[in-house]
Design an enzyme around this catalytic site. Structure first.
Site, PDB file in Angstrom:
ATOM      1  CG  ASP A 200     -23.565  10.149   8.338  1.00 19.62           C
ATOM      2  OD1 ASP A 200     -23.767  11.457   8.569  1.00 19.62           O
ATOM      3  OD2 ASP A 200     -22.666   9.484   8.724  1.00 19.62           O
TER       4      ASP A 200
ATOM      5  CD  GLN B  38     -16.700  17.325 -19.620  1.00 15.78           C
ATOM      6  OE1 GLN B  38     -16.763  16.009 -20.317  1.00 15.78           O
ATOM      7  NE2 GLN B  38     -15.824  17.579 -18.798  1.00 15.78           N
ATOM      8  CB  THR B  39     -23.360  15.870 -22.508  1.00 16.12           C
ATOM      9  OG1 THR B  39     -23.398  14.927 -21.613  1.00 16.12           O
ATOM     10  CG2 THR B  39     -22.044  16.091 -23.422  1.00 16.12           C
TER      11      THR B  39
END
Lengths: 548, 734
Positions: free
Chosen positions: B345, B427-428
């Site tokens: 990984d 959102q911002t």
């Protein structure tokens, strides 16, 4: 020209001829066993035998077919030998039942040990339709088994190892018959006899009368050597002037013995798709053969002191060098033809030809059997050395796990077990010791040689030991049977185990099996394993004799 | 050697001082979970702990193992090793002969034959002893447990932990021991797992998600959890661990079985060879005594490797335990040596797992009154001060280096002055700060920050977009920094380059793996662009981008179809199928029980790079077996040269030429060979426990080296050893 120069020259010509022929012949063999098409004559055979040549067999079916052919061969041949007196061309030849059985087993197992004198024991009919047929079939069986094992390594994740009937027929039709034809013509030109006339009676210079047998010698002689059979038309085998009249035919004979076994590594390399693998096996076989030729020649030449030198038991027309070359080659190829009496070799020379067989007939071994014998040793080498590079051992991407090492170990165990048990019993059983010609260490070597020769399917004799008694006939037959077919079945089982495996890709972490390091180790394993197994017996036989 | 390897205290009360030391070593190993991470690439796996190298400690272990070794003389035990069994039978035979027809020679041979068997048992006992004390601590954790089980009506009853069944639900409160393996179904707690991992820092276990697994024997420190039991008593993780470290559950691994078959075959050949000697000797006129024949047989059969084989296997597993890895089967350890593809990984294994700021890219030329690097630096610093994410902190760290000390206002000072920090939201997609002087700084995703600039009438210079583009192409994450001074129009100052930082030394490790023939594949959820850049930087051979669990399995299957063995690590439940599919699956101890169940190894340190060590240990195990087998067989050559002339020199004086060691008398020669054969076992016990030195390198180089040391060494050593012993023996007044 001195003996040394002519001897070296002979070896040089032989090596050059082998070097020139092994690549084309090896490639031809590879084509024979991968060709999609059947020849017309082959299709005829398949139709007659009701065989579907396009079907593939699992190892079990393949093994049953091998054993079936051999059992039928033994039954037919022993019947023919027993009944020969009542058949045409009898000429008074006869064998007891035990000798007949021994002979049948001997020719079917590619041993060609002869408990009878060639010209008086077997009629021309037996020689041609009985013995000669097996001279073709038995090496073809060896070829088929070797090819099946190679397929096991070459194929990835399969279930089948080929079709035995196809392999057998092709081995005979496309390889052995044409080559034997050429060989016979060459020998004929060299002076080997070929006739069906009645024996000639001549009056010797001293006034006595001698019956001189003729026969279909050249044709049988070619396949005798080409198929690493070794059963001579005459009792004296290749020492007889009608079988091997001169130094040239002698060279041709040695070449014929070695040519197929030395070509098979190339076939192997081509079939597994990596020619370097073939070179490694060839290097292994050639090194051992070279060592044995050198050792036997050195022993014989350095024993050449006194008025007769080492010429006792050797033909004047061949001399020491060509006799030693023939001796080391015939014992290294499981042929067993002789052009000199191994009994009369010096202690170390006799020990040398004995050791050459004890290696397990891999230098370069019999037709087919040499290759599968060498691959068994390669698996053993891979197992130990593979661990030393920190991986589960693998050969050509096929893992040598529990099943594979079990089969390999058992296959390699058979010959030593037979030799040690029967030699041990033979040394104390009065029934055997009374048949020895010599006493002391040399007598021990005689008895050991007989069982080594039988268990390795070689067939050459340390002449002093008279083996034509029921006990020796039967025990030797048993050695020949077990020494041939137990390894064959195990090798086929191994092919089955290997073919089912997926081939792992080689990485820089996996052990390369084509490097000189590996080939050297490969030789070392063969010599050390043989040495450790037989050192005590050799010490009491040839070594004790040589050092006394 | 790390300090944590030094035993300082013991929690074990064990009557035997030596066992206690063993325990300490085990425990110390367990308590130093990170000890190996600092190991530099190129350092070989040279064997376990410092203690193993200490001769005195080992000598004491050898001595204390003698009683156990004597107990193991029981034929039912000896039978398990065919080679040793043959020696055992041989010893019995010579004992009978020595009693019936006493002579100093017969007794001396007999004693040394018994010593040979005993030494073989000592080797095994020492190897086993190392795990036993550790098992004792684990067992203590297991036995003292009771459980509070929830009944169908909701009430609780107290039962013994041993009576729990799969599916039972139990409640565990602070200070209590978890009664069995299970998944947390309700609540959250801090758990002390040191009993198993040796790591004293508590870990959090909570219901749902990838941290729901609890292990029996661990202690809840705070809060309480409800656990559904997932394993039967006697089959819990801790039980398996006990069985494993004790070697009780040890089954012979496939390769060990294969080697045993080979050794057995060799033994059969030598039995036949020696049995054939007698008739040959009788014929030659000198019957050999049974004692001599048995002595020869024991010298020839591969006693060295036969005696050490099981010790090598146990020690190999023990080495894993010292690396804090538990292998559920020996098969997996061997498979580890064969691994040719390693799936790693990206996050946490190859990279640190967090993107870090590596560069601040100012825009070319002063625009709108001279923004320059220092302004960008300061803006980046200010906008990230309140950002507690690793990315944010890395920006503060990087920018802080570029600022004068007086410019580095701290968070509290700014807050006091009235600065308002703007949090990052989905959102911002930007964060920043509005300072008291009216300056506003924003940092965030390129489009969000650019919109903030243009919405207020500013212009985004083309250079900014170019910088963003070039960072993204390089696989990094660009964060745009912009500011607005007072009433001016805002402007972009520059771009912060965030990227995944590859752990130091990884590319060397991958180069090493490549030399070993192992291909590394990086698995990541990143987009192909990012993945490629990290893959190139780390030096892995291949990568799988935007990987889903299904992709992983598909990749493993594809590799396996090509005949490759695959190893991987994982911790989540969705890793379980891939872990099960892989040939070597290492689950992190922090992972879910599904992952641990599916894997064939568990790493107690939860360190994914451990996989590389596991591969080395697997290889070392096989190499040790191969090397000692070669050594053992090579030894036979010298033994023949000692014994065969001795047996027959009277009969054939010429055979004295074979007595190349010029041993004094036939009896001394035979006895010396037998003594050498016994002592070499003891001499090689440390090597078999430690393992042959393994340096990652190509196979040909490895083979050459091991052949030289163990093959050639195996031929030469006994010539010297037997000669020396003969010098001593021949001076004994006998």
């Amino acid at each position: 020209m001195s003996d040394t120069v002519s001897g070296l020259l002979t070896i040089g010509v032989l090596v050059a001829a082998l070097a020139a022929s092994h690549l084309p012949l090896g490639a031809w063999l590879a084509r024979v066993f991968t060709d999609e098409h059947h020849w017309r004559v082959e299709r005829l055979v398949y139709r007659l035998c009701r065989v579907d040549p396009s079907s593939e067999q699992r190892w079990t079916t393949y093994a049953v077919a091998v054993l079936g052919v051999s059992v039928v061969g033994i039954a037919l041949l022993s019947g023919l030998v027993v009944a020969q007196g009542a058949l045409p061309l009898a000429r008074g030849a006869a064998m007891g039942w035990d000798t007949a059985l021994n002979t049948a087993v001997s020719f079917v197992t590619n041993t060609n040990w002869q408990s009878y004198a060639g010209e008086s024991g077997a009629s021309p009919l037996v020689q041609t339709v009985g013995l000669t047929v097996q001279n073709f079939v038995s090496p073809a069986v060896g070829l088929a088994v070797a090819v099946a094992l190679v397929r096991g390594l070459a194929r990835s994740g399969g279930a089948t190892v080929g079709n035995f009937w196809v392999d057998l027929v092709r081995g005979c039709v496309r390889v052995l018959l044409p080559l034997a034809l050429v060989g016979a013509v060459v020998l004929l030109l060299g002076g080997v006899v070929q006739n069906l006339g009645a024996p000639t009676t001549v009056t010797t210079v001293s006034g006595g009368s001698q019956v001189i047998q003729g026969g279909l010698v050249a044709s049988q002689e070619a396949i005798k050597l080409l198929g690493t059979n070794g059963g001579g038309y005459f009792n004296a085998n290749s020492a007889h002037p009608f079988e091997n009249p001169n130094a040239v035919t002698n060279l041709v004979q040695v070449f014929l013995m070695l040519v197929i076994p030395f070509s098979l590594p190339r076939t192997y390399g081509l079939l597994v798709g990596d020619r370097r693998q073939g070179w490694a096996v060839l290097g292994f076989m050639a090194t051992l053969w070279g060592l044995m030729v050198a050792a036997v020649t050195w022993a014989e030449v350095s024993a050449s002191v006194g008025p007769l030198g080492a010429m006792e038991g050797k033909e004047v027309r061949f001399g020491v060098w060509s006799s030693a070359l023939f001796g080391a080659s015939t014992t290294g190829t499981s042929t067993g033809a002789v052009n000199s009496l191994h009994e009369s070799y010096s202690a170390l020379g006799g020990g040398g030809v004995l050791f050459s067989m004890l290696l397990g007939e891999v230098s370069p071994g019999g037709v087919g059997s040499g290759l599968y014998g060498a691959l068994l040793l390669a698996l053993l080498t891979v197992f130990v050395s593979g661990l030393m590079v920190g991986r589960t051992p693998e050969l050509l991407g096929k893992q040598v796990g529990r099943r594979e090492i079990t089969l390999t170990a058992l296959a390699l165990l058979v010959m030593p077990a037979l030799v040690l048990v029967f030699t041990g019993v033979g040394m104390v059983a009065p029934i055997v010791s009374s048949q020895m010609l010599a006493t002391g260490p040399h007598g021990l070597t005689e008895v050991m040689y007989a069982y080594v020769s039988a268990a390795n399917n070689n067939g050459s004799a340390f002449a002093g030991f008279s083996a034509d008694t029921p006990y020796t006939n039967l025990t030797l037959a048993l050695c020949m049977l077990l020494g041939r077919f137990v390894p064959i079945v195990l090798v086929l089982a191994l092919a089955g185990a290997l073919v089912a495996q997926r081939r792992r890709p080689a990485t820089s972490g996996s052990l390369p099996t084509h490097t000189p390091t590996f080939a050297g180790l490969f030789v070392g394993v063969a010599v050390v394993v043989t040495g450790l197994t037989f050192f005590p017996a050799l010490a009491l036989g040839p070594l004790a004799e040589a050092l006394s | 050697m790390t300090p944590s390897h030094t035993p300082t205290s013991t929690t074990v009360t064990n009557p035997s001082a030596d066992s206690a030391e063993v325990t300490l070593r085990g425990a110390a190993g367990a308590m130093a979970p990170r000890a190996d991470h600092g190991r530099r690439p190129g350092t070989a796996v040279t064997g376990p702990s410092p203690e193993a190298g200490s001769g005195r400690a080992l000598a004491r272990q050898l001595v204390t193992s003698v009683p156990e070794a004597v107990r193991k003389l029981d034929p039912r035990h000896v039978w398990r090793s065919p080679v040793v069994f043959v020696v055992w039978v041989g010893s019995l035979v010579t004992t009978v002969v020595a009693v019936a027809d006493p002579s100093w020679f017969a007794w001396a041979v007999t004693l040394w034959l018994w010593a040979t068997v005993l030494f073989a048992n000592v080797a095994e006992a020492v190897a086993e002893g190392r795990g036993k004390a550790q098992a004792a601590t684990l067992r203590a954790a297991r036995t003292t447990t009771t459980a509070r089980r929830r009944c169908a009506d909701g009430s609780f009853e107290t039962v013994a932990a041993a009576d729990l069944a799969v599916g039972d639900v139990v409640v565990v409160r602070a200070g209590e021991v978890v009664p069995g393996d299970g998944d947390v179904v309700e609540g959250m707690a801090t758990v002390d797992e040191s009993a198993i991992t040796g790591e004293s820092a508590p870990v959090i276990r909570e219901s749902g998600g990838d941290r729901c697994a609890v292990t029996g024997g661990t202690t809840v420190l705070s809060d309480g959890i409800t656990v559904r039991i997932t394993s039967k008593p006697g089959e819990t993780f801790i039980d398996r661990m006990i069985a494993l470290v004790e070697g009780a559950a040890r089954q012979r691994t496939p390769n060990e079985v294969a080697l045993t078959i080979l050794l057995t075959t060799l033994t059969i050949i030598f039995v036949l060879a020696v049995m054939a000697i007698q008739p040959l000797a009788v014929y030659s006129g000198r019957e050999q005594s049974v004692v001599v024949l048995v002595a020869l047989l024991v010298c020839l059969i591969p006693t060295t490797i036969g005696a050490l084989l099981s010790a090598i296997g146990i020690a190999g597993m023990d080495r894993l335990v010292q690396h804090n890895v538990l292998a559920m089967s020996g098969r997996a350890v061997e498979a580890a040596g064969d691994v040719s593809t390693l799936l790693l990984d990206k996050t946490g294994t190859i990279t640190f797992g967090n993107r870090r700021a590596t560069e601040l890219v100012p825009l070319d030329g002063p625009v709108d009154g001279g923004h320059d690097r220092s302004e960008l630096t300061r803006a980046a610093y200010l906008s990230s001060l309140a950002d507690e994410t690793p990315e944010g902190r890395s920006i503060v760290e990087l920018a802080g280096e570029g600022l004068a000390d007086n410019a580095c206002d701290d968070l509290a000072t700014l807050r006091r002055r009235g600065a308002a920090f703007v949090e990052f939201t989905a959102q911002t997609r930007m964060s920043g700060v509005d300072l008291d002087d009216g300056t506003a700084v924003r940092k965030g995703a390129a489009d969000a920050v650019c919109r903030w600039v243009t919405d207020a009438g500013g212009v985004v210079q083309p250079g900014a977009l170019e910088a963003v583009e070039s960072i993204a192409t390089a696989g990094g994450t660009p964060l745009v920094v912009a500011s607005r001074r007072g009433d001016e129009t805002p402007a972009v100052l520059g771009v912060v380059h965030l990227k995944d930082v590859v752990k130091p030394g990884m590319s060397e490790r991958f180069a090493q793996l490549r030399a070993m023939g192992i291909r590394t594949v990086m698995i990541t959820g990143d987009n192909p662009l990012t993945a490629r850049s990290i893959a190139a930087e780390a030096g892995v051979d291949d990568y799988l981008a935007e990987a889903t669990p299904e992709d992983k399995i598909a990749l493993i299957r594809k590799e396996q179809e090509g005949g490759r063995l695959v190893a991987m690590t994982g911790d989540g439940t969705n890793d379980a199928p891939a872990l099960a599919q892989a040939d070597v699956g290492v689950a992190m101890n922090t992972g879910t029980s599904a992952a641990k169940e599916a894997a064939n190894m568990v790493d107690l340190d939860s360190d994914p790079t451990k996989l590389i060590d596991v591969v080395s240990i697997g290889k070392q195990l096989l190499i040790t077996r191969g090397a000692l087998t070669t050594f053992s067989i090579a030894n036979d050559i010298a033994k023949y040269f000692a014994i065969i002339p001795a047996m027959f020199v009277v009969l054939f004086p010429g055979l004295d030429a074979l007595n190349v060691m010029r041993l004094s008398t036939p009896q001394s020669a035979m006895l010396s060979a037998v003594i050498f054969n016994a002592l070499i076992i003891v001499a090689l016990i440390p090597l078999s426990l430690r393992g042959v030195r393994y340096r990652p390198s190509g196979s040909t180089a490895l083979l050459r080296r091991n052949l030289l040391v163990y093959g050639l060494g195996g031929v030469v050593a006994p010539f010297v050893g037997i000669k020396l012993i003969d010098l001593v023996v021949s001076h004994l007044p006998l």
